[in-house]
Design a protein around this motif. Structure first.
Motif, short mmCIF file in Angstrom:
data_model
loop_
_atom_site.label_atom_id
_atom_site.label_comp_id
_atom_site.label_asym_id
_atom_site.label_seq_id
_atom_site.Cartn_x
_atom_site.Cartn_y
_atom_site.Cartn_z
N GLY A 73 4.96 -11.68 5.19
CA GLY A 73 3.76 -10.87 5.24
C GLY A 73 3.93 -9.56 4.49
O GLY A 73 5.05 -9.16 4.15
N PHE A 74 2.83 -8.87 4.26
CA PHE A 74 2.86 -7.57 3.60
C PHE A 74 1.59 -6.82 3.97
O PHE A 74 0.63 -7.40 4.46
CB PHE A 74 2.97 -7.72 2.07
CG PHE A 74 1.76 -8.36 1.43
CD1 PHE A 74 0.73 -7.60 0.92
CD2 PHE A 74 1.65 -9.74 1.36
CE1 PHE A 74 -0.39 -8.19 0.34
CE2 PHE A 74 0.55 -10.35 0.78
CZ PHE A 74 -0.47 -9.57 0.26
N ASP A 75 1.58 -5.52 3.71
CA ASP A 75 0.42 -4.68 3.97
C ASP A 75 -0.04 -4.07 2.65
O ASP A 75 0.76 -3.45 1.93
CB ASP A 75 0.75 -3.56 4.95
CG ASP A 75 1.05 -4.08 6.35
OD1 ASP A 75 0.54 -5.16 6.68
OD2 ASP A 75 1.80 -3.41 7.08
N GLY A 76 -1.30 -4.22 2.33
CA GLY A 76 -1.82 -3.62 1.12
C GLY A 76 -2.85 -4.47 0.42
O GLY A 76 -3.87 -4.85 0.99
N TYR A 77 -2.55 -4.83 -0.84
CA TYR A 77 -3.52 -5.50 -1.70
C TYR A 77 -2.85 -6.68 -2.42
O TYR A 77 -1.64 -6.88 -2.33
CB TYR A 77 -4.06 -4.52 -2.75
CG TYR A 77 -4.77 -3.34 -2.15
CD1 TYR A 77 -6.13 -3.38 -1.88
CD2 TYR A 77 -4.07 -2.17 -1.83
CE1 TYR A 77 -6.79 -2.28 -1.32
CE2 TYR A 77 -4.71 -1.08 -1.26
CZ TYR A 77 -6.07 -1.14 -1.01
OH TYR A 77 -6.72 -0.07 -0.45
N ASP A 96 0.82 -1.21 0.00
CA ASP A 96 0.00 0.00 0.00
C ASP A 96 0.86 1.26 0.00
O ASP A 96 2.06 1.23 0.30
CB ASP A 96 -0.99 0.00 1.16
CG ASP A 96 -0.31 -0.11 2.53
OD1 ASP A 96 0.88 0.23 2.60
OD2 ASP A 96 -0.96 -0.53 3.49
N ALA A 97 0.21 2.38 -0.32
CA ALA A 97 0.92 3.64 -0.46
C ALA A 97 0.85 4.49 0.80
O ALA A 97 1.07 5.70 0.76
CB ALA A 97 0.33 4.43 -1.64
N PRO A 138 -8.49 2.79 4.28
CA PRO A 138 -9.19 1.79 5.10
C PRO A 138 -9.39 0.44 4.42
O PRO A 138 -9.74 -0.53 5.09
CB PRO A 138 -10.55 2.45 5.37
CG PRO A 138 -10.35 3.90 5.10
CD PRO A 138 -9.33 3.96 4.02
N GLU A 139 -9.17 0.34 3.10
CA GLU A 139 -9.38 -0.92 2.40
C GLU A 139 -8.13 -1.80 2.36
O GLU A 139 -8.20 -2.96 1.98
CB GLU A 139 -9.87 -0.66 0.98
CG GLU A 139 -11.24 -0.01 0.92
CD GLU A 139 -11.68 0.25 -0.51
OE1 GLU A 139 -12.59 -0.46 -0.98
OE2 GLU A 139 -11.14 1.16 -1.15
N ALA A 140 -6.98 -1.24 2.74
CA ALA A 140 -5.74 -2.03 2.79
C ALA A 140 -5.80 -3.00 3.96
O ALA A 140 -6.42 -2.74 4.99
CB ALA A 140 -4.53 -1.11 2.91
N ALA A 191 -8.25 -7.18 -1.46
CA ALA A 191 -7.54 -6.85 -0.23
C ALA A 191 -6.44 -7.86 0.02
O ALA A 191 -6.49 -9.00 -0.46
CB ALA A 191 -8.53 -6.83 0.94
N GLY A 192 -5.42 -7.45 0.77
CA GLY A 192 -4.27 -8.31 0.98
C GLY A 192 -4.59 -9.61 1.69
O GLY A 192 -3.87 -10.61 1.53
N ASN A 193 -5.68 -9.64 2.46
CA ASN A 193 -6.01 -10.86 3.21
C ASN A 193 -7.00 -11.75 2.47
O ASN A 193 -7.45 -12.77 3.00
CB ASN A 193 -6.59 -10.50 4.58
CG ASN A 193 -7.86 -9.65 4.48
OD1 ASN A 193 -8.22 -9.18 3.41
ND2 ASN A 193 -8.53 -9.48 5.60
#
Length: 527
Positions: A287-291, A151-152, A275-277, A311-313
């Motif tokens: 692991g990572f954060d984002g999409y 994510d940005a 909020p969608e990340a 979404a990333g999950n």
């Protein structure tokens, strides 16, 4: 529009004609820009009266080259202004003629937003795909895969999340409602600063008191808004975000004090800015954060045929139906060579069932059954779905009893007390209640797939085809800005940007293949 008949003495055109290879993306866009991006393609984006100062074909060309090179908007405009190759591709010629010298970077921002809000936001991607299809390049095989998109924004901790959500709610309100909200704040924080409050962060008591006070401020704000109707949409969105943030990270401690919960919410919001990340895991240890960006690729010509962003999950199964929609379209007959390839992430029962129903050859891997070390795995048991029985390695047969209302399990076979006297018990189970075998809703498809993937011909085909999608993902991710790391915020904007990146990579691929447009349409250059 950009000039179709540039001066033959134009130095940029003459230089690029001689210096650039025939299969260069710059040459391809120079020769076919107006066929790919005619002004009529974007006519619905602009008002009927007046005309845009920058021709849409020029803007579309710059957007494609920008995504290929991973540039910001300002960098892309700078490259267009001073790079002869970009000017050649956009059809504006040199600097000493009537050609455009440059334009404001906000033109790119405006064009993306107009496309996003339109009925055909992915039209640039479709243009490239239609050209490949018209030339007869696309077959009926698809390879699926996904990749993380960071994510940005910065991931926020609980305190920062709560304060940011409260600050957003206060900023969205005005007038009497804003005064009512501020009147119930009791934590001593005016929420004007983005920085963390100054406390001794090594003092656990001070940290707990800070969490409790800010959480109580949040709940007090929600209490004021509870039951109010006709709230402006920005206020409603901010209220829902605050409620989500408070509900995901907090629990009541001793004496009713609110504290950070010793758990992780399954769908945890990680930033109020985006909020969608979500937190995601490519593997158990990475692991990572984002999409997640998902693609389908034609392995024979290495052209991306579909994209999706989740979404990333989210699991890889979620977007499969959309990625292979062109294969499952009921208006077209399924060819004998139609096949879908994917790693074990796509070997879920529902995907196998969908492919089987559509008559598509299943080339997605399925995970083998697992069991505690040294114990018999499920494939050592004979599952007879027709008779609804399961036979264990010792020859004992029991009936499958239905399981109702379970998302994954349709039945279960319990061997129970028979395991107590079984000579193979040590190799089968340590459970006091005996061994149990669960039957999934798609058990037949899973069993058939596991058997099929043991065949040497299946394995050889899989090894020859599946890696091509990984190479294509490497092409997409080779630039960090706008590749591995998203340039946008919000899933829909990230998805639009990811699709534009896929379009740019496709156009570069078509240029490499030698695609050309003649009076008879798109075709491969025989030369």
């Amino acid at each position: 529009m950009a000039s179709q008949q540039l001066d033959l003495l134009d130095p940029v055109s003459r230089f690029c004609d001689e210096a650039l290879p025939a299969n260069s993306i710059f040459t391809f866009l120079h020769e076919h820009r107006e066929t790919l991006f005619p002004d009529g393609l974007f006519i619905d984006l602009f008002a009927a009266v007046g005309r845009r100062s920058v021709p849409p074909s020029v803007v579309a060309t710059v957007m494609v080259l920008q995504r290929l090179e991973g540039l910001s908007d300002r960098e892309a405009v700078d490259r267009f202004t001073f790079d002869a190759r970009w000017r050649y591709a956009a059809g504006v010629g040199g600097w000493d003629g009537a050609g455009r010298v440059g334009f404001a970077h906000t033109v790119l921002v405006d064009m993306r937003e107009r496309l996003r809000r339109s009925d055909r936001p992915d039209r640039i991607f479709q243009v490239a795909l239609d050209a490949a299809r018209a030339a007869g390049l696309l077959g009926r095989r698809r390879v699926l895969d996904s990749t993380p998109l960071y994510d940005a924004v910065a991931t926020m901790d609980t305190i920062t999340l709560i304060r940011s959500a409260i600050r957003g709610l206060l900023a969205a309100t005005d007038g009497d409602l804003a005064e009512r909200l501020r009147a119930v704040l009791s934590g001593g924080d005016d929420y004007s600063s983005t920085g963390k409050p100054v406390i001794d962060w090594d003092d656990r008591g001070a940290r707990d008191a800070l969490v409790d006070s800010r959480a109580r401020d949040g709940y007090a704000l929600l209490a004021v808004l509870d039951g109010l109707t006709d709230l402006p949409e920005p206020v409603g969105q901010a209220m829902r975000l605050l409620a989500t943030v408070l509900g995901q990270d907090l629990e009541a401690g001793e004496g009713g004090t609110l504290r950070i919960a010793r758990k992780v919410a399954p769908d945890r919001v990680i930033s109020t800015v985006d909020p969608e990340a979500r937190h995601g895991h490519k593997t158990n240890h990475r692991g990572f954060d984002g999409y997640k960006g998902h693609i389908a690729v034609d392995p024979d010509v290495e052209v991306i045929t579909a994209t999706a962003v989740t979404a990333g999950n989210a699991g890889d199964v979620e977007p499969v139906a959309g990625l292979i929609a062109d294969l499952t379209d009921t208006t077209t007959a399924t060819a004998d060579d139609t096949a879908v390839y994917g790693d074990a992430a796509y070997g879920a029962g529902e995907v196998l069932q969908q492919l089987d129903t559509a008559g598509i050859d299943i080339k997605t891997k399925v995970q083998p059954p697992v069991a505690p070390t040294g114990k018999f795995t499920k494939d050592r048991f004979e599952v007879n779905l027709r008779d609804a029985t399961v036979t264990c390695p010792n020859g004992l047969t029991v009936a499958i009893r239905p399981v109702k209302g379970h998302a994954r399990h349709a039945g279960k076979a319990d061997f129970g007390t028979a395991c107590a006297t079984c000579p193979l018990r040590g190799q089968c189970t340590d459970s006091k209640t005996g061994r149990s075998i669960t039957i999934g809703h798609h058990e037949a498809c899973l069993t058939a797939a596991r058997t099929r993937q043991q065949h040497p011909a299946w394995q050889a085909d899989y090894r020859a085809t599946r890696p091509k999608v990984e190479r294509k993902i490497a092409h997409l991710m080779r630039r960090r800005h706008g590749g591995r790391r998203a340039r946008m915020r919000g899933r829909h904007r990230v998805a639009a940007d990811f699709t534009l990146l896929a379009a740019a990579v496709n156009l570069a691929r078509l240029a490499t293949l030698g695609l050309t447009h003649t009076l008879h349409g798109w075709t491969l250059n025989p030369a």
